[in-house]
Design an enzyme around this catalytic site. Structure first.
Site, PDB file in Angstrom:
ATOM      1  N   HIS A  81       0.841  -1.211   0.000  1.00 47.78           N
ATOM      2  CA  HIS A  81       0.000   0.000   0.000  1.00 47.78           C
ATOM      3  C   HIS A  81       0.866   1.247   0.000  1.00 47.78           C
ATOM      4  O   HIS A  81       1.960   1.272   0.578  1.00 47.78           O
ATOM      5  CB  HIS A  81      -0.959   0.005   1.194  1.00 47.78           C
ATOM      6  CG  HIS A  81      -0.314   0.078   2.547  1.00 47.78           C
ATOM      7  ND1 HIS A  81      -0.058   1.270   3.188  1.00 47.78           N
ATOM      8  CD2 HIS A  81       0.110  -0.895   3.393  1.00 47.78           C
ATOM      9  CE1 HIS A  81       0.495   1.034   4.367  1.00 47.78           C
ATOM     10  NE2 HIS A  81       0.612  -0.270   4.519  1.00 47.78           N
ATOM     11  N   ASP A  83      -0.343   4.468   0.909  1.00 47.83           N
ATOM     12  CA  ASP A  83      -0.700   5.522   1.861  1.00 47.83           C
ATOM     13  C   ASP A  83       0.111   5.375   3.145  1.00 47.83           C
ATOM     14  O   ASP A  83       0.681   4.306   3.422  1.00 47.83           O
ATOM     15  CB  ASP A  83      -2.200   5.483   2.193  1.00 47.83           C
ATOM     16  CG  ASP A  83      -2.606   4.241   2.982  1.00 47.83           C
ATOM     17  OD1 ASP A  83      -2.187   3.124   2.594  1.00 47.83           O
ATOM     18  OD2 ASP A  83      -3.347   4.379   3.985  1.00 47.83           O
ATOM     19  N   ASP A 144       6.376   1.965   6.137  1.00 53.02           N
ATOM     20  CA  ASP A 144       5.075   1.289   6.137  1.00 53.02           C
ATOM     21  C   ASP A 144       4.154   2.073   5.202  1.00 53.02           C
ATOM     22  O   ASP A 144       3.521   3.030   5.638  1.00 53.02           O
ATOM     23  CB  ASP A 144       4.525   1.249   7.561  1.00 53.02           C
ATOM     24  CG  ASP A 144       3.183   0.569   7.677  1.00 53.02           C
ATOM     25  OD1 ASP A 144       2.758  -0.093   6.710  1.00 53.02           O
ATOM     26  OD2 ASP A 144       2.546   0.710   8.741  1.00 53.02           O
ATOM     27  N   GLU A 178      -4.836   1.694   3.041  1.00 52.37           N
ATOM     28  CA  GLU A 178      -4.704   0.534   3.930  1.00 52.37           C
ATOM     29  C   GLU A 178      -4.669   0.954   5.391  1.00 52.37           C
ATOM     30  O   GLU A 178      -5.201   0.269   6.264  1.00 52.37           O
ATOM     31  CB  GLU A 178      -3.437  -0.257   3.574  1.00 52.37           C
ATOM     32  CG  GLU A 178      -3.306  -1.602   4.269  1.00 52.37           C
ATOM     33  CD  GLU A 178      -2.577  -1.553   5.622  1.00 52.37           C
ATOM     34  OE1 GLU A 178      -2.512  -2.589   6.311  1.00 52.37           O
ATOM     35  OE2 GLU A 178      -2.074  -0.467   5.995  1.00 52.37           O
ATOM     36  N   GLU A 179      -4.041   2.094   5.658  1.00 55.36           N
ATOM     37  CA  GLU A 179      -3.850   2.529   7.038  1.00 55.36           C
ATOM     38  C   GLU A 179      -5.159   2.902   7.731  1.00 55.36           C
ATOM     39  O   GLU A 179      -5.217   2.999   8.955  1.00 55.36           O
ATOM     40  CB  GLU A 179      -2.887   3.715   7.093  1.00 55.36           C
ATOM     41  CG  GLU A 179      -1.456   3.373   6.689  1.00 55.36           C
ATOM     42  CD  GLU A 179      -0.742   2.476   7.682  1.00 55.36           C
ATOM     43  OE1 GLU A 179      -1.352   2.098   8.701  1.00 55.36           O
ATOM     44  OE2 GLU A 179       0.424   2.140   7.426  1.00 55.36           O
ATOM     45  N   ASP A 201       4.437  -6.222   3.826  1.00 54.82           N
ATOM     46  CA  ASP A 201       3.986  -5.187   4.765  1.00 54.82           C
ATOM     47  C   ASP A 201       4.338  -5.529   6.209  1.00 54.82           C
ATOM     48  O   ASP A 201       3.740  -5.010   7.140  1.00 54.82           O
ATOM     49  CB  ASP A 201       2.468  -5.006   4.615  1.00 54.82           C
ATOM     50  CG  ASP A 201       1.949  -3.718   5.244  1.00 54.82           C
ATOM     51  OD1 ASP A 201       2.762  -2.819   5.512  1.00 54.82           O
ATOM     52  OD2 ASP A 201       0.732  -3.627   5.461  1.00 54.82           O
ATOM     53  N   HIS A 383       4.713   4.363  12.254  1.00 59.11           N
ATOM     54  CA  HIS A 383       3.701   5.352  12.652  1.00 59.11           C
ATOM     55  C   HIS A 383       4.231   6.407  13.612  1.00 59.11           C
ATOM     56  O   HIS A 383       3.467   6.981  14.391  1.00 59.11           O
ATOM     57  CB  HIS A 383       2.470   4.661  13.278  1.00 59.11           C
ATOM     58  CG  HIS A 383       1.725   3.777  12.350  1.00 59.11           C
ATOM     59  ND1 HIS A 383       0.437   3.322  12.629  1.00 59.11           N
ATOM     60  CD2 HIS A 383       2.057   3.234  11.151  1.00 59.11           C
ATOM     61  CE1 HIS A 383       0.030   2.550  11.639  1.00 59.11           C
ATOM     62  NE2 HIS A 383       0.999   2.484  10.726  1.00 59.11           N
TER      63      HIS A 383
END
Length: 414
Positions: A81, A83, A144, A178-179, A201, A383
């Protein structure tokens, strides 16, 4: 081994594009800026020679590397992903390259005294002597899952440049959002056309995951009555205190900060409101489906008990399932895990097979008919400002993709 500087250059070109998703948006992708990287990826896929390159109205990208053998091989896929999480800023990412990491503290931001230290982040110790890419302490990094995208792109380029490596049809898929839990929502599994796939991932080198949480979201609203506090006896109903009472009835140790491995939890992360109306939001997680259902039942029971204690109109609760444990869909085709495990072993990577304490696109895709285990992408501390990725881990992930393609071709030779 793939070219290290080439991997660094590709990765940094992706992470410097802001692709933060937005859970409050109802569009797909949830933010216009995700198109910036999506369109770049489409052009790069075409330029490197991938076939059937497409991007739909929701920014889902697909492409094919055609088979280079004559015998029939199942079509496999690799998914990542583009995003990044809304939890932390992804704007103006300024990566730092730490060559030949000495094993000590890394000063991310001298002005703000932000330090990435192995005293706190012990995983750093295993990467002494390697090349690390870190943040500057003011944003997340974006490994990520832009590390996963980098690895898939580099693996496809390597296979195109090295036709002596035999493989079947390989499908590539890149997704938005995805997040915020929507990465697979509009993924066209039929169009993708793979028998199975792997999401790139995961975190540290060696991770191979085929089970994840069962997941539900919870919203509870409490209605109160506001009365002047000087004259409130037997009249005021304080919705803030009702919310607090509800939370106090949950098992106090069954929260993220006190659980690990396959232990489930309740996690209420937002409370807003006043005396008249207070709302709390949370999530329920458990790897075991029966325990998952029991957790939902407990939350409902607490709400029912408070309704009986006060009145039926005082509380409303909404629980919505988000995704389920992919293990149920992967175990019947377990050879797809064994192929990935064998690929790692052939590359002298020790497989770390463990449950995901979260979910990936693969968990939803598995229930949509595309069994999809998860493989490491190499990053750590996702994150947040302490995120980093060893370049050597990314190189190994690229090699794993290539080796999976090669093993699959060999496995179906006869």
């Amino acid at each position: 081994m793939t070219n290290k500087q080439q991997v660094i250059d590709r990765f940094t070109s992706y992470i410097t594009i802001d692709t933060q998703s937005d859970p409050k948006s109802e569009t797909t992708p949830s933010t216009k800026k995700q198109w910036d990287l999506a369109n770049k990826l489409v052009e790069e896929l075409k330029d490197m020679g991938m076939q059937d390159v497409s991007i739909d109205e929701n920014a889902y990208i697909m492409a094919t590397l055609p088979t280079n053998v004559n015998h029939e091989i199942p079509t496999i896929g690799f998914v990542a992903h583009f995003d990044t999480t809304p939890d932390y800023s992804g704007t103006n990412v300024n990566p730092q390259i730490i060559n030949d990491y000495d094993g000590g503290d890394i000063v991310l931001n001298k002005t703000e005294n932000i330090v990435l230290s192995p005293d706190y982040f012990e995983d750093l110790k295993q990467y002494k002597g390697q090349t690390l890419i870190t943040t500057d302490g003011t944003t997340l990094l974006g490994a990520d899952d832009k590390a996963g995208i980098t690895e898939i792109m580099e693996a496809m380029k390597y296979l195109i440049d090295h036709p002596e490596i035999k493989h079947g049809n390989i499908r590539v898929g890149f997704t938005p959002d995805e997040e915020i839990g929507r990465g697979a929502h509009k993924f066209d599994v039929k169009k993708f056309g793979a028998e199975w796939a792997y999401t790139m991932d995961g975190s540290q080198i060696g991770e191979l995951e085929y089970e994840n949480f069962n997941a539900a979201g919870v919203i509870v609203k409490f209605k109160g009555k506001s009365v002047h506090p000087g004259y409130a006896k037997n009249k005021m109903v304080n919705a803030v205190l009702l919310a607090n009472e509800f939370l106090s009835l949950l098992p106090p140790r069954e929260v993220p900060q006190h659980t690990s491995e396959r232990e489930g939890f309740f996690h209420f992360y937002s409370i807003k409101g006043d005396i008249e109306l207070t709302e709390i939001e949370g999530i329920i997680r458990d790897h075991d489906r029966n325990n998952f259902e029991a957790r939902k039942q407990l939350v409902n029971q607490i709400a029912d008990d408070l309704k009986q204690k006060y009145n039926d109109d005082i509380i409303s609760i909404e629980i919505s399932d988000q995704y389920y444990n992919m293990r149920e869909k992967v175990e019947p085709v377990f050879h797809i895990v064994e192929i990935a495990e064998e690929a790692m072993k052939q590359l002298n990577i020790e497989p770390i097979i463990k449950p995901i304490r979260g979910g990936t696109d693969g968990s939803q895709l598995s229930y949509m008919g595309l069994p999809c285990p998860n493989i490491f992408a190499g990053g750590h501390n996702f994150h947040g400002r302490y995120e980093y990725v060893p370049v050597e881990s990314m190189q190994k992930a690229i090699e794993v993709i290539i080796k999976i393609a090669e093993i699959t071709a060999t496995k179906y030779l006869n």
